[in-house]
Design a protein around this motif. Structure first.
Motif, PDB file in Angstrom:
ATOM      1  N   GLU A 509       0.836  -1.208   0.000  1.00  0.00           N
ATOM      2  CA  GLU A 509       0.000   0.000   0.000  1.00  0.00           C
ATOM      3  C   GLU A 509       0.871   1.259   0.000  1.00  0.00           C
ATOM      4  O   GLU A 509       0.615   2.197  -0.736  1.00  0.00           O
ATOM      5  CB  GLU A 509      -0.904   0.063   1.244  1.00  0.00           C
ATOM      6  N   ASN A 576     -13.276   4.138   0.987  1.00  0.00           N
ATOM      7  CA  ASN A 576     -11.929   4.665   0.868  1.00  0.00           C
ATOM      8  C   ASN A 576     -11.132   4.390   2.120  1.00  0.00           C
ATOM      9  O   ASN A 576     -11.675   4.219   3.189  1.00  0.00           O
ATOM     10  CB  ASN A 576     -11.961   6.188   0.750  1.00  0.00           C
ATOM     11  N   GLU A 577      -9.834   4.466   1.942  1.00  0.00           N
ATOM     12  CA  GLU A 577      -8.951   4.554   3.084  1.00  0.00           C
ATOM     13  C   GLU A 577      -8.032   5.744   2.851  1.00  0.00           C
ATOM     14  O   GLU A 577      -7.769   6.107   1.712  1.00  0.00           O
ATOM     15  CB  GLU A 577      -8.098   3.287   3.197  1.00  0.00           C
ATOM     16  N   TYR A 598      -7.046   6.049  -0.883  1.00  0.00           N
ATOM     17  CA  TYR A 598      -7.131   4.758  -1.570  1.00  0.00           C
ATOM     18  C   TYR A 598      -8.602   4.438  -1.813  1.00  0.00           C
ATOM     19  O   TYR A 598      -9.367   4.231  -0.895  1.00  0.00           O
ATOM     20  CB  TYR A 598      -6.468   3.662  -0.734  1.00  0.00           C
ATOM     21  N   ASP A 599      -8.951   4.475  -3.083  1.00  0.00           N
ATOM     22  CA  ASP A 599     -10.328   4.227  -3.481  1.00  0.00           C
ATOM     23  C   ASP A 599     -10.417   2.741  -3.806  1.00  0.00           C
ATOM     24  O   ASP A 599      -9.950   2.293  -4.839  1.00  0.00           O
ATOM     25  CB  ASP A 599     -10.597   5.122  -4.698  1.00  0.00           C
ATOM     26  N   PHE A 600     -11.009   1.932  -2.879  1.00  0.00           N
ATOM     27  CA  PHE A 600     -10.913   0.510  -3.163  1.00  0.00           C
ATOM     28  C   PHE A 600     -11.996  -0.046  -4.058  1.00  0.00           C
ATOM     29  O   PHE A 600     -11.910  -1.164  -4.504  1.00  0.00           O
ATOM     30  CB  PHE A 600     -10.629  -0.405  -1.963  1.00  0.00           C
ATOM     31  N   ASN A 603      -9.781   0.450  -6.934  1.00  0.00           N
ATOM     32  CA  ASN A 603      -8.417   0.014  -6.674  1.00  0.00           C
ATOM     33  C   ASN A 603      -7.361   0.999  -7.184  1.00  0.00           C
ATOM     34  O   ASN A 603      -6.429   0.629  -7.890  1.00  0.00           O
ATOM     35  CB  ASN A 603      -8.196  -1.390  -7.275  1.00  0.00           C
TER      36      ASN A 603
END
Ligand code: NAG
Ligand code: NAG
Ligand code: NAG
Ligand code: NAG
Length: 642
Positions: A509, A576-577, A598-600, A603
């Protein structure tokens, strides 16, 4: 096809030159990734992505923590030398000093020339007027003075005062009984730094003048314009019409809805004073003012003294320290209109002493305290709301690379000093204001408060709220307000819990987040690749992850919302993170700190250029881009030949 005698080749040549001219101009504008609207959408998305953080608890950082105190030291006092100025201006009169006349053989003759504004970057001199005792300022606040004494010696300098301008008095409608507003600020002073470096002034403000210090004042962007534009207009730069200098058809900042315009239409006489004209808040990156923005405007003075500076000591102009000139000019402004029917609105902002040093400003603690005492003892604060403030904490010094320094950057000094007249007339509002001192507030709220202050006086009721993000401090600020409510992006929010990651070197990450930061920087400088080198990773210094508080997911639903926050409630699903990384790059040894989303769902790791702080100075590294595209300064490492 062409008239006789005009060669086809020449016509083509002319067209080619014109085309090249436009092309060069177009390229010169630089490329933007997305327009303002797209950027605003991105900002709002990123704000929404952490609405689940819960109430903001402003961290309580001690002002004297050892990791800060080791950088704190005393600087040499400012010494302007022994050559006294020959002329002193006292409000509207410039008077040749009697003491000097006696010393110089009993006779001095001076030539006075008004200094007239010619746009934001030039000026011209008026007709020369000779005098052997004094000169009255009428057409300008600033005058060029050249003197010759009986003994043959000479002196020259720049006079500054508040002109006696009947037009101003005539133009302003009588607005008797309204309270003055005086905002005075220093660049780059956190609340803690103010306590550390200006202890006497802090003591005088809080104990003698009963200043109300906002402990939860948090910035909303990087640097001075991103603090002063919201404070003075209520908007971000992106939300306002294009005013960047390098853009082809940009506006002068005259189009901005400055708060002083509202005060001026209510009858106030206005002033805007800022030193350091080369890096002016509205004239360095932005296009500056076409018309004079306020009735009194000190910029011209700082342009005009350029010719005095080479013979003055550092931080001085002639025999006076430059900060004292701004203190006196602001004081004279208040005194000049003190017994007229016109209330005053002044904003004075001083950068030279505090912008590039965390310690230097300490040398003026006595001067500042004496100035405050003088304002108070001459009753100039009796009917004045004074706001003593800064834009942000220090951004570049060694301290910035400590955790405390990082938080302090986000928590500037910001205080209100209300006159007794306000406290008794608006007792309820004042009590509410005091109850907000620990809560999260921003420059948007300070702006709304200034609007409300005027509104209360004019209409005896509160101004209607326009934006969910901007709250008047005369109304209750919710204790559970979050950075997202206040339109503070995660990157600038001082009250989020980041948990540092221990596997910084190996985590995938972090590797992806770091690459996203480098890509964003390199894309931003891409059009200037010939002069700005591509940056690569040298080292990841630190990384952290935002810990979402899932229990608070729905807590937003009872807020009074408008366009900005309306769909917040709908968007409480975590998709998101948020990460933070601190990296050092090659070849510039630049230290960057960035927040990465981080838009999962998709991705991807996303970084906005405005989410990247540079925490050490770029200095000479950016020499090749300084004038051409100042927005690239923190990202450009000029290659050797440029
Ligand atoms: C400045 O002028 C005012 C009024 O004209 C006077 O009261 C004051 O003493 C003067 N101050 C100085 C320092 O000359
Ligand atoms: C300002 O006005 C008040 C009230 O009229 C007066 O007492 C005070 O001396 C004035 N201050 C100055 C510096 O002129
Ligand atoms: C100004 O306020 C002080 C109290 O802060 C008071 O003693 C003084 O009389 C007031 N002066 C004027 C001119 O209103
Ligand atoms: C990282 O290490 C520290 C101390 O070694 C520990 O307290 C912390 O919980 C660790 N963090 C994570 C996310 O593992």
């Amino acid at each position: 096809m062409f008239p006789k005698g005009v060669k086809r080749r020449n016509v083509i040549l002319v067209f080619a030159i014109i085309a090249v001219y436009f092309l060069v101009n177009f390229i010169h504008q630089g490329r933007d990734v997305g327009d303002s609207k797209e950027k605003i959408i991105l900002i709002e998305e990123s704000i929404r992505s952490f609405t689940n953080q819960g109430r903001c608890k402003i961290p309580n950082i001690p002002y004297d923590s050892p990791d800060m105190m080791k950088f704190i030291k005393d600087e040499e006092p400012i010494n302007c030398g022994n050559d006294e100025d020959w002329v002193h201006c006292n409000v509207s009169f410039c008077i040749i000093k009697k003491r000097i006349v006696d010393k110089k053989g009993g006779f001095i003759s001076c030539e006075f020339q008004d200094i007239m504004r010619n746009g934001d970057n030039s000026f011209q001199y008026g007709n020369a007027v000779r005098s052997t005792n004094k000169y009255m300022l009428q057409n300008s606040d600033f005058v060029r003075i050249k003197c010759k004494a009986a003994d043959g010696s000479k002196w020259s300098g720049t006079g500054i005062g508040i002109r006696k301008d009947v037009e101003i008095i005539k133009r302003h409608k009588v607005a008797d009984g309204l309270m003055n507003v005086l905002i005075f600020g220093f660049d780059s002073i956190s609340r803690n730094s103010f306590i550390r470096k200006l202890p006497k002034a802090y003591h005088y403000l809080t104990n003698e003048l009963n200043a109300d210090v906002l402990k939860g004042f948090n910035i909303v962007g990087d640097g001075t314009p991103q603090a002063l534009i919201p404070l003075l207009t209520g908007y971000t730069e992106l939300e306002l019409p294009e005013a960047r200098k390098r853009k082809f058809s940009s506006n002068y900042v005259d189009v901005y809805p400055f708060i002083w315009k509202k005060y001026q239409s209510a009858g106030y006489v206005t002033a805007f004073n800022e030193d350091q004209p080369k890096i002016g808040t509205f004239s360095y990156r932005l296009k500056g003012f076409n018309q004079t923005p306020t009735d009194h405007y000190q910029r011209l003075y700082y342009l005009a003294i350029e010719s005095d500076l080479y013979k003055s000591k550092k931080y001085c102009v002639g025999s006076r320290p430059k900060h004292q000139v701004m203190f006196d000019y602001t004081y004279d402004f208040l005194q000049r209109y003190n017994n007229t029917k016109n209330p005053t609105f002044a904003f004075s902002f001083h950068a030279e002493l505090s912008h590039d040093s965390i310690n230097l400003v300490g040398v003026i603690d006595d001067d500042l305290t004496n100035w405050l005492k003088k304002l108070h003892s001459s009753f100039l604060l009796n009917n004045t709301l004074m706001i003593f403030m800064s834009d942000h904490g220090n951004r570049f010094m060694e301290t910035r690379n400590t955790l405390h320094g990082k938080l302090e950057e986000r928590l500037p000094f910001f205080s209100f000093i209300f006159p007794e007249t306000f406290k008794s007339k608006y007792y309820a509002q004042y009590k509410i204001f005091q109850s907000n001192l620990q809560n999260l507030v921003t420059p948007f709220d300070a702006h709304e408060t200034l609007e409300d202050f005027l509104h209360l006086q004019l209409y005896n009721r509160h101004k209607a709220q326009e934006h969910a993000r901007a709250l008047s401090l005369f109304k209750k600020i919710p204790k559970d307000r979050t950075c997202a409510d206040a339109y503070i992006e995660a990157h600038w929010c001082s009250c989020l819990s980041w948990s540092s990651l221990n596997d910084t070197k190996s985590s995938e990450e972090i590797l992806r987040a770091t690459n996203a930061v480098l890509d964003t920087i390199n894309k931003f400088t891409q059009d200037y690749r010939k002069i700005c080198m591509k940056l690569t990773l040298k080292e990841v210094v630190w990384s952290a992850k935002l810990i979402p508080q899932k229990s608070l997911l729905n807590f937003k639903s009872n807020l009074d919302t408008d366009g900005f926050l309306a769909d917040l409630t709908a968007n409480t699903k975590v998709t998101n993170e948020m990460y933070q990384v601190k990296i050092i790059t090659n070849p510039s040894e630049a230290i960057y700190e960035s927040t990465v989303l981080y838009d999962f769902t998709n991705n991807v790791f996303r970084v906005k250029i405005s989410d990247i702080s540079r925490t050490n100075k770029y200095g000479d590294q950016a020499r090749c881009i300084m004038d051409e595209n100042p927005e690239l300064r923190k990202f450009c490492y000029c290659s050797e030949n440029y």
